[in-house]
Design a protein around this motif. Structure first.
Motif, short mmCIF file in Angstrom:
data_model
loop_
_atom_site.label_atom_id
_atom_site.label_comp_id
_atom_site.label_asym_id
_atom_site.label_seq_id
_atom_site.Cartn_x
_atom_site.Cartn_y
_atom_site.Cartn_z
N HIS A 28 31.34 63.33 56.61
CA HIS A 28 32.38 64.08 55.88
C HIS A 28 33.30 64.83 56.84
N HIS A 32 38.13 65.14 59.72
CA HIS A 32 38.79 66.41 60.09
C HIS A 32 38.73 66.63 61.61
N HIS A 127 34.86 74.75 54.09
CA HIS A 127 33.69 73.94 54.42
C HIS A 127 32.69 74.87 55.12
NI NI Z 1 36.32 67.82 53.85
#
Ligand code: NI
Ligand SMILES: CSCCC(=O)/C(O)=C/O
Ligand code: FE2
Length: 190
Positions: A28, A32, A127
């Motif tokens: 995940h 990023h 996050h």
């Molecule tokens: Ni994310």
């Protein structure tokens, strides 16, 4: 124990994802440009000193430093304690990192002992990444984030810096940490 808990940045109860699966967390975070990797945890004494940490993890720390060109490596350790002085120091350290900030260089931290949570503010989502023993987290420069060590801090982390100046935070002035779950709350998620 590693946890990724993704929430709306305006509503901590609007949870988009919550998982303890390390591989899923790494997957995940990858888009990023955030890297979560694992070093094999080595046995440490119950209350490891900074020297215990750096000697036990010397080999992977040297390898990472050589490969990525880090200039400075240090260890941050906080231990729980009930005396007034320890509690005051812990509260000061906690407050400093709870303020949202970014850095001009990547934030690269290895957790050797205990737990801490990085809250990465990516667009309209927070996050929260709870790191535990064996977790190496690398967050690119410029990402707004904060860190919670909890009410009774108990962790040791190795920090890697590219520049000799060490830790420099660019604070955003946003008190978003006060509206998000603390490390202690996240550690209670089954
Ligand atoms: Ni994310
Ligand atoms: C886990 S190391 C201490 C926290 C820190 O260095 C940092 O920059 C938090 O955002
Ligand atoms: Fe930081």
């Amino acid at each position: 124990m590693t946890l990724l808990h993704v929430m709306s940045d305006t509503d901590r109860n609007d949870v988009r994802l919550s998982t303890h699966d390390r591989a899923a967390i790494a997957e995940h975070l990858r888009p990023h440009d955030i890297t979560l990797s694992t070093w094999r945890a080595v046995p440490l004494p119950g209350e490891p000193s900074e020297v215990d940490i750096i000697t036990r993890y010397e080999q992977p720390a040297r390898q990472l430093t050589r490969e990525a060109g880090y200039e400075v490596v240090d260890v941050v350790s906080l231990r729980p304690g009930s005396d007034a002085e320890t509690r005051k120091r812990a509260a000061e350290a906690r407050a400093k990192f709870l303020a949202e900030h970014s850095h001009d260089e990547d934030e690269v931290r290895f957790f050797a002992h205990g737990f801490g949570c990085f809250y990465l503010h990516l667009d309209d989502r927070v996050h929260a990444v709870v790191c535990g023993p064996g977790d190496l987290l690398a967050v690119p420069a410029g990402i707004p984030h904060w860190f919670d060590m909890g009410e009774n801090p108990n962790f040791s982390a190795i920090r890697f810096f590219r520049t000799a100046g060490g830790w420099v935070g660019n604070f955003t002035g946003d008190d978003i940490a006060s509206r998000m779950p603390s490390l202690d709350e996240l550690l209670d998620i089954p």
